[in-house]
Design an enzyme around this catalytic site. Structure first.
Site, short mmCIF file in Angstrom:
data_model
loop_
_atom_site.label_atom_id
_atom_site.label_comp_id
_atom_site.label_asym_id
_atom_site.label_seq_id
_atom_site.Cartn_x
_atom_site.Cartn_y
_atom_site.Cartn_z
N ASP A 1 -11.95 1.18 -4.09
CA ASP A 1 -10.97 1.81 -3.19
C ASP A 1 -11.19 3.33 -3.18
O ASP A 1 -11.02 3.99 -4.22
CB ASP A 1 -9.57 1.48 -3.74
N ASP B 1 -6.66 1.78 -5.75
CA ASP B 1 -6.08 3.04 -6.26
C ASP B 1 -4.62 2.81 -6.70
O ASP B 1 -3.96 3.70 -7.23
CB ASP B 1 -6.21 4.19 -5.25
N LYS C 1 -13.49 0.74 0.19
CA LYS C 1 -12.35 0.52 1.10
C LYS C 1 -11.79 1.88 1.52
O LYS C 1 -11.60 2.76 0.68
CB LYS C 1 -11.26 -0.32 0.41
N GLU D 1 -8.65 3.68 4.06
CA GLU D 1 -7.43 3.44 4.84
C GLU D 1 -7.52 4.20 6.16
O GLU D 1 -7.93 5.36 6.18
CB GLU D 1 -6.19 3.93 4.06
N GLU E 1 -2.28 -4.68 5.61
CA GLU E 1 -1.14 -4.64 4.67
C GLU E 1 0.19 -4.42 5.40
O GLU E 1 0.27 -3.62 6.35
CB GLU E 1 -1.34 -3.50 3.65
#
Ligand code: KIV
Length: 270
Positions: free
Chosen positions: A90, A51, A119, A121, A188
């Site tokens: 994402d 993204d 994916k 988060e 990350e």
């Protein structure tokens, strides 16, 4: 001395990626369109339709306004260009707020693109999302550490894993996500000690960005690593070419050629 790694000649699956843990570092970069996906295809094991395209491609300040429709559109383009690398979609902000919403949106990804994983988060608090997706046959890459989708709520991008307590929290998150069915953990913006502890604790591969040189693989955003994105350069980005400068030089030459009527010369005429 640099090692010339061989080209990939058959479709990389998540099984291939799992088998690389602890043996061979996994390479991943982002792509947002067919043109670049085709250039990267078969050179790297994985391509992420991140993204981050909202920033580098659409010129927005952060990733938060990316939508499912946009991400699907770009992923379809990437899938048209890449036939060998394993493609990851994402999930944009707001597309996985509840298990029901996540399943509906991720199902759309599998139905409308040929991405092999999605994916999301989040740490422990997202295990219900990872569980419902993996139980329904959708592979998940779990993204922990610095989470760009939290930039507004946290007031900036914060490096994680700076003390023992935070390292333990990150390891707990990673273990919970693995238990919930995640196939890969993307880490990350963490101190190398944290990335090491996470990588050693897990049976599944870790892919790092700004996480040092201890994860099972590395990912970079293509427009950062090739020097096209000029708004800012994170410390962890190595620039492998001066893309923006090369474009400007080429553009200047084209402009000069047209203005001076040096182009089109004989060889470019019918
Ligand atoms: O959106 C993206 O490109 C990402 C990378 C920073 C890993 O999530």
């Amino acid at each position: 001395m640099s090692i010339q790694s061989p080209k990939i000649n058959k479709r990389v699956t998540l099984k291939t990626i799992a088998s690389m843990k602890g043996k061979e570092p996994i390479t991943m970069i982002t792509a947002y369109d067919a043109l670049f996906a085709k250039l990267f295809d078969g050179e790297v094991e994985m391509i992420l339709v991140g993204d981050s395209l909202n920033m580098s491609f659409l010129g927005k300040e952060d990733t938060l306004s990316a939508t499912m429709d946009q991400m699907i559109y770009h992923t379809q383009a990437v899938c048209n260009g890449a036939k060998l690398s394993c493609i990851v979609f994402d999930m944009p902000f707001g597309s996985y707020t509840t298990p029901k919403i996540a399943l509906k949106n991720a199902t759309r990804v599998y139905q409308e693109t040929s991405a092999q994983a999605v994916k999301v988060e989040g740490g422990k608090e997202k295990t219900n999302i990872v569980k419902i997706l993996s139980k329904n046959g959708i592979a998940v890459v779990a993204h922990i550490g610095l989470m760009p989708q939290h930039v507004r709520s946290e007031g900036g991008y914060r490096v994680r894993g700076k003390d023992e307590a935070d390292i333990s929290r990150l390891v707990e998150d990673a273990l919970a996500l693995e238990k919930a069915g995640a196939s890969i953990v993307l880490v990350e913006g963490v101190k190398e000690e944290a990335a090491k502890a996470i990588t050693e604790a897990l049976n599944i591969p870790t892919i790092g960005i700004g996480a040092g040189n201890v994860t099972d693989g590395q990912v970079l955003v293509w427009s950062d690593m090739f020097g096209f994105f000029e708004e800012f350069k994170p410390k962890f980005v190595k620039q492998y070419m001066q893309g923006a400068k090369n474009i400007r030089d080429g553009l200047q030459e084209y402009k000069d050629n047209v203005k001076s009527r040096a182009f089109p010369s004989k060889e470019y005429k019918y």
